[in-house]
Motif scaffolding. Structure first.
Motif, PDB file in Angstrom:
ATOM      1  N   MET A   1       0.832  -1.202   0.000  1.00 26.62           N
ATOM      2  CA  MET A   1       0.000   0.000   0.000  1.00 26.62           C
ATOM      3  C   MET A   1       0.866   1.251   0.000  1.00 26.62           C
ATOM      4  N   ASP A   2       1.909   1.244   0.828  1.00 24.59           N
ATOM      5  CA  ASP A   2       2.809   2.401   0.875  1.00 24.59           C
ATOM      6  C   ASP A   2       3.429   2.673  -0.487  1.00 24.59           C
ATOM      7  N   GLU A   3       3.886   1.602  -1.139  1.00 25.38           N
ATOM      8  CA  GLU A   3       4.535   1.763  -2.443  1.00 25.38           C
ATOM      9  C   GLU A   3       3.552   2.269  -3.498  1.00 25.38           C
ATOM     10  N   LEU A   4       2.345   1.751  -3.492  1.00 23.63           N
ATOM     11  CA  LEU A   4       1.354   2.174  -4.483  1.00 23.63           C
ATOM     12  C   LEU A   4       0.962   3.625  -4.289  1.00 23.63           C
ATOM     13  N   ILE A   5       0.826   4.048  -3.044  1.00 25.19           N
ATOM     14  CA  ILE A   5       0.476   5.452  -2.772  1.00 25.19           C
ATOM     15  C   ILE A   5       1.583   6.371  -3.268  1.00 25.19           C
ATOM     16  N   GLU A   6       2.828   6.035  -2.933  1.00 23.36           N
ATOM     17  CA  GLU A   6       3.946   6.872  -3.381  1.00 23.36           C
ATOM     18  C   GLU A   6       4.051   6.868  -4.905  1.00 23.36           C
ATOM     19  N   LEU A   7       3.777   5.709  -5.522  1.00 23.35           N
ATOM     20  CA  LEU A   7       3.849   5.614  -6.982  1.00 23.35           C
ATOM     21  C   LEU A   7       2.795   6.492  -7.634  1.00 23.35           C
ATOM     22  N   TYR A   8       1.597   6.522  -7.067  1.00 26.49           N
ATOM     23  CA  TYR A   8       0.556   7.375  -7.632  1.00 26.49           C
ATOM     24  C   TYR A   8       0.978   8.843  -7.581  1.00 26.49           C
ATOM     25  N   PHE A   9       1.455   9.289  -6.436  1.00 26.55           N
ATOM     26  CA  PHE A   9       1.829  10.702  -6.302  1.00 26.55           C
ATOM     27  C   PHE A   9       3.076  11.038  -7.113  1.00 26.55           C
ATOM     28  N   ASP A  10       3.845  10.031  -7.496  1.00 26.61           N
ATOM     29  CA  ASP A  10       5.047  10.267  -8.288  1.00 26.61           C
ATOM     30  C   ASP A  10       4.794  10.100  -9.777  1.00 26.61           C
ATOM     31  N   THR A  11       3.533   9.902 -10.164  1.00 23.75           N
ATOM     32  CA  THR A  11       3.209   9.735 -11.581  1.00 23.75           C
ATOM     33  C   THR A  11       2.071  10.667 -11.999  1.00 23.75           C
ATOM     34  N   PHE A  12       0.840  10.207 -11.873  1.00 19.38           N
ATOM     35  CA  PHE A  12      -0.299  10.961 -12.391  1.00 19.38           C
ATOM     36  C   PHE A  12      -0.531  12.283 -11.664  1.00 19.38           C
ATOM     37  N   GLU A  13      -0.156  12.351 -10.399  1.00 16.51           N
ATOM     38  CA  GLU A  13      -0.450  13.551  -9.637  1.00 16.51           C
ATOM     39  C   GLU A  13       0.382  14.754 -10.086  1.00 16.51           C
TER      40      GLU A  13
ATOM     41  N   GLY B   1     -15.667   7.417   4.993  1.00 14.78           N
ATOM     42  CA  GLY B   1     -15.924   6.593   3.815  1.00 14.78           C
ATOM     43  C   GLY B   1     -15.287   7.159   2.561  1.00 14.78           C
ATOM     44  N   SER B   2     -15.301   8.488   2.417  1.00 13.75           N
ATOM     45  CA  SER B   2     -14.734   9.111   1.217  1.00 13.75           C
ATOM     46  C   SER B   2     -13.241   8.829   1.103  1.00 13.75           C
ATOM     47  N   PHE B   3     -12.544   8.816   2.240  1.00 10.98           N
ATOM     48  CA  PHE B   3     -11.107   8.539   2.175  1.00 10.98           C
ATOM     49  C   PHE B   3     -10.849   7.083   1.802  1.00 10.98           C
ATOM     50  N   LEU B   4     -11.646   6.168   2.329  1.00  9.02           N
ATOM     51  CA  LEU B   4     -11.465   4.759   1.990  1.00  9.02           C
ATOM     52  C   LEU B   4     -11.601   4.541   0.482  1.00  9.02           C
ATOM     53  N   VAL B   5     -12.585   5.196  -0.122  1.00 10.29           N
ATOM     54  CA  VAL B   5     -12.781   5.056  -1.566  1.00 10.29           C
ATOM     55  C   VAL B   5     -11.607   5.680  -2.312  1.00 10.29           C
ATOM     56  N   GLN B   6     -11.127   6.836  -1.841  1.00 10.94           N
ATOM     57  CA  GLN B   6      -9.952   7.456  -2.458  1.00 10.94           C
ATOM     58  C   GLN B   6      -8.747   6.530  -2.399  1.00 10.94           C
ATOM     59  N   LEU B   7      -8.563   5.884  -1.258  1.00  9.09           N
ATOM     60  CA  LEU B   7      -7.427   4.980  -1.085  1.00  9.09           C
ATOM     61  C   LEU B   7      -7.498   3.815  -2.066  1.00  9.09           C
ATOM     62  N   LEU B   8      -8.680   3.226  -2.230  1.00 12.76           N
ATOM     63  CA  LEU B   8      -8.841   2.127  -3.177  1.00 12.76           C
ATOM     64  C   LEU B   8      -8.513   2.575  -4.599  1.00 12.76           C
ATOM     65  N   LEU B   9      -9.015   3.739  -4.981  1.00 12.47           N
ATOM     66  CA  LEU B   9      -8.812   4.217  -6.348  1.00 12.47           C
ATOM     67  C   LEU B   9      -7.357   4.583  -6.607  1.00 12.47           C
ATOM     68  N   VAL B  10      -6.695   5.178  -5.629  1.00 10.92           N
ATOM     69  CA  VAL B  10      -5.271   5.497  -5.778  1.00 10.92           C
ATOM     70  C   VAL B  10      -4.476   4.237  -6.083  1.00 10.92           C
ATOM     71  N   MET B  11      -4.794   3.151  -5.381  1.00  9.35           N
ATOM     72  CA  MET B  11      -4.067   1.899  -5.609  1.00  9.35           C
ATOM     73  C   MET B  11      -4.414   1.280  -6.959  1.00  9.35           C
ATOM     74  N   THR B  12      -5.657   1.431  -7.426  1.00  3.51           N
ATOM     75  CA  THR B  12      -5.999   0.896  -8.753  1.00  3.51           C
ATOM     76  C   THR B  12      -5.309   1.666  -9.861  1.00  3.51           C
ATOM     77  N   ILE B  13      -5.083   2.966  -9.652  1.00 11.00           N
ATOM     78  CA  ILE B  13      -4.394   3.776 -10.662  1.00 11.00           C
ATOM     79  C   ILE B  13      -2.916   3.423 -10.722  1.00 11.00           C
ATOM     80  N   ALA B  14      -2.314   3.226  -9.550  1.00  9.86           N
ATOM     81  CA  ALA B  14      -0.877   2.938  -9.498  1.00  9.86           C
ATOM     82  C   ALA B  14      -0.570   1.471  -9.772  1.00  9.86           C
ATOM     83  N   GLY B  15      -1.548   0.593  -9.582  1.00 16.81           N
ATOM     84  CA  GLY B  15      -1.313  -0.842  -9.722  1.00 16.81           C
ATOM     85  C   GLY B  15      -0.661  -1.260 -11.021  1.00 16.81           C
ATOM     86  N   PRO B  16      -1.198  -0.853 -12.191  1.00 16.19           N
ATOM     87  CA  PRO B  16      -0.601  -1.281 -13.457  1.00 16.19           C
ATOM     88  C   PRO B  16       0.798  -0.731 -13.688  1.00 16.19           C
ATOM     89  N   LEU B  17       1.231   0.259 -12.908  1.00 16.45           N
ATOM     90  CA  LEU B  17       2.525   0.894 -13.110  1.00 16.45           C
ATOM     91  C   LEU B  17       3.617   0.297 -12.237  1.00 16.45           C
TER      92      LEU B  17
END
Length: 479
Positions: free
Chosen positions: A1-13, A40-56
């Motif tokens: 989870m940590d890696e995916l979050i950092e990957l998202y902020f280091d790419t699309f963001e 609840g809104s943060f939980l959904v954000q967290l799931l989506l952040v990981m789905t965006i970073a997952g393929p990368l």
């Protein structure tokens, strides 16, 4: 989870400034300490952040795990947004969820070609909460709150204009429908202190990509309106003038993204988001240039734009997005590829000495290499879930036609051979993927088990024509 979050902020963001990194990390740490009390809104954000970073992600095992979860999590986010319009939906946090969902759908190829429909709802929600008005007119706010709203609004405008370009419609918002100022060039870590921020050197790479895109938004909105308007057919002079303005904007961006300190993925995404407009603006005239040299400028512009987009495959991480994504990430297999193969297409006036043909082959060799990359790219996309076999087949046939023409070999025979070989290859890939029924269940979560099995068994049935001895191209295929 940590890696995916950092990957998202280091790419699309870098280009889509949807989330505030400091706020998100603070909520994430709170979530890890106390899951039950998390919004609840943060939980959904967290799931989506990981789905965006997952393929990368660089680990193929992580990519596989995220691929198996992405569709489910996207449907969870869509269900959450579809609930009654409550405060947590009609809010900045809810709009952030909707932006992330649209981005995730493109990266994971889930209804990616239809996101413009959802962008309409997003734009209306954003206007409802006042993002189209500059925060300076909305009462007392901190510097961070003002910047978050500005960044989010321009991310929405970017989604709007990109979706409009792909859907063939004019943008839902014009440059006269908002007065929100451009996001500042203050980095995230200095947003909490106005006095400190004023003395900061403005060289942070996590802020200027969106500013580059935002500055050209009015121009790209006009370009999209000219391309897609039903009531106005622009003259070629108007197309050239708009194209020149686009070229200037792209050149300025290229000068910035070429700096050594610039994030590689951010540079690729920024170049892609800008370059596709020139490709689309000149596309119709570039086709006419084959028979009318008056439009040769358009052919040159389109070919250069297409080659720029193809060169994005050189970036390892961005290549993963191009292999798995839909929407804007399919530029290479649509207009881009057509421009390359059009440039390689044989002219009606053939002939010349053997030396002339050799010189022509040498001149075309760099383009031939790019065309081969396109064929391989189409094949690789099939291994990453692309089910449209026709793309790979057509690319293979056009490649064979181009090489046969340059080598003065029978074009029809070469294309027929490529047709058979690519059909067989496509069949083998689909058969291999269908052997793992979990992949089909992932792509079609609503199917009953018996339906999944019928899809698996139909792969061979649909390709029975490969066994026909007389299967061949018609005589007039290349006319």
């Amino acid at each position: 989870m940590d890696e995916l979050i950092e990957l998202y902020f280091d790419t699309f963001e870098y280009c889509y400034r949807i989330l505030d990194y400091s706020v998100f990390k603070r909520k994430y740490e709170s979530y890890m300490n106390s899951i039950e009390s998390t919004e609840g809104s943060f939980l959904v954000q967290l799931l989506l952040v990981m789905t965006i970073a997952g393929p990368l992600h660089g680990d193929v095992g992580v990519r596989g795990q995220m691929d198996r979860r992405a569709h489910t999590w996207i449907h969870i986010a869509q269900t959450w947004l579809s609930g009654p319009v409550e405060k947590d939906r009609l809010s900045v946090a809810g709009i952030q969820v909707q932006c992330l969902l649209l981005l995730s759908r493109q990266v994971n190829r889930v209804g990616a070609d239809l996101i413009w429909i959802s962008v309409g709802s997003l734009v209306r929600m954003a206007i409802q909460v006042g993002l189209h008005q500059d925060p300076s007119q909305l009462g007392e706010m901190s510097l961070r709150e003002r910047e978050v709203r500005r960044r989010l609004w321009y991310s929405i405008l970017e989604l709007n204009v990109q979706g409009s370009l792909d859907s063939g419609v004019v943008p839902m918002v014009s440059e006269y429908d908002y007065n929100t100022q451009l996001p500042s060039d203050i980095s995230d870590e200095h947003l909490d202190n106005v006095n400190e921020a004023e003395g900061v050197a403005r060289t942070e790479t996590n802020v200027f990509f969106q500013r580059l895109l935002a500055k050209s938004l009015p121009l790209r909105m006009r370009v999209t309106t000219h391309i897609n308007s039903l009531n106005h057919d622009p003259t070629y002079e108007e197309v050239v003038a708009l194209g020149n303005d686009l070229t200037t904007a792209c050149r300025e961006a290229a000068d910035m993204v070429g700096q050594p300190f610039v994030n590689s993925f951010g540079a690729c995404l920024c170049s892609h988001l800008l370059g596709r407009f020139a490709l689309t603006l000149h596309f119709g005239y570039s086709i006419k240039a084959k028979t009318n040299p008056l439009y040769s400028h358009s052919q040159k512009v389109c070919l250069e734009a297409a080659l720029d987009i193809i060169s994005l495959l050189d970036d390892e991480v961005y290549r993963r997005a191009l292999l798995t994504g839909g929407g804007i990430f399919r530029d290479i297999v649509t207009r881009g590829a057509l421009q390359v193969f059009l440039a390689l297409a044989p002219d009606r006036e053939t002939g010349g000495s053997i030396f002339a043909r050799k010189r022509n082959r040498d001149r075309q060799e760099p383009l031939i290499q790019d065309a081969r990359r396109l064929v391989q790219y189409a094949k690789d996309r099939m291994w990453h879930g692309e089910t449209n076999v026709k793309i790979y087949i057509f690319f293979s046939m056009m490649m064979a036609q181009a090489e046969a023409s340059l080598d003065n070999l029978p074009i029809r025979d070469a294309a027929t051979k490529a047709l058979h070989e690519s059909l067989t290859t496509g069949h083998e890939i689909l058969k291999t993927l269908s052997a793992d029924t979990s992949l089909i269940e992932l792509a079609h979560p609503d199917l009953e088990p018996w339906s999944v099995q019928s899809i698996v068994s139909s792969v061979d049935d649909d390709f029975d024509f490969l066994d026909e001895v007389n299967f061949d191209l018609p005589q007039n295929f290349f006319n």
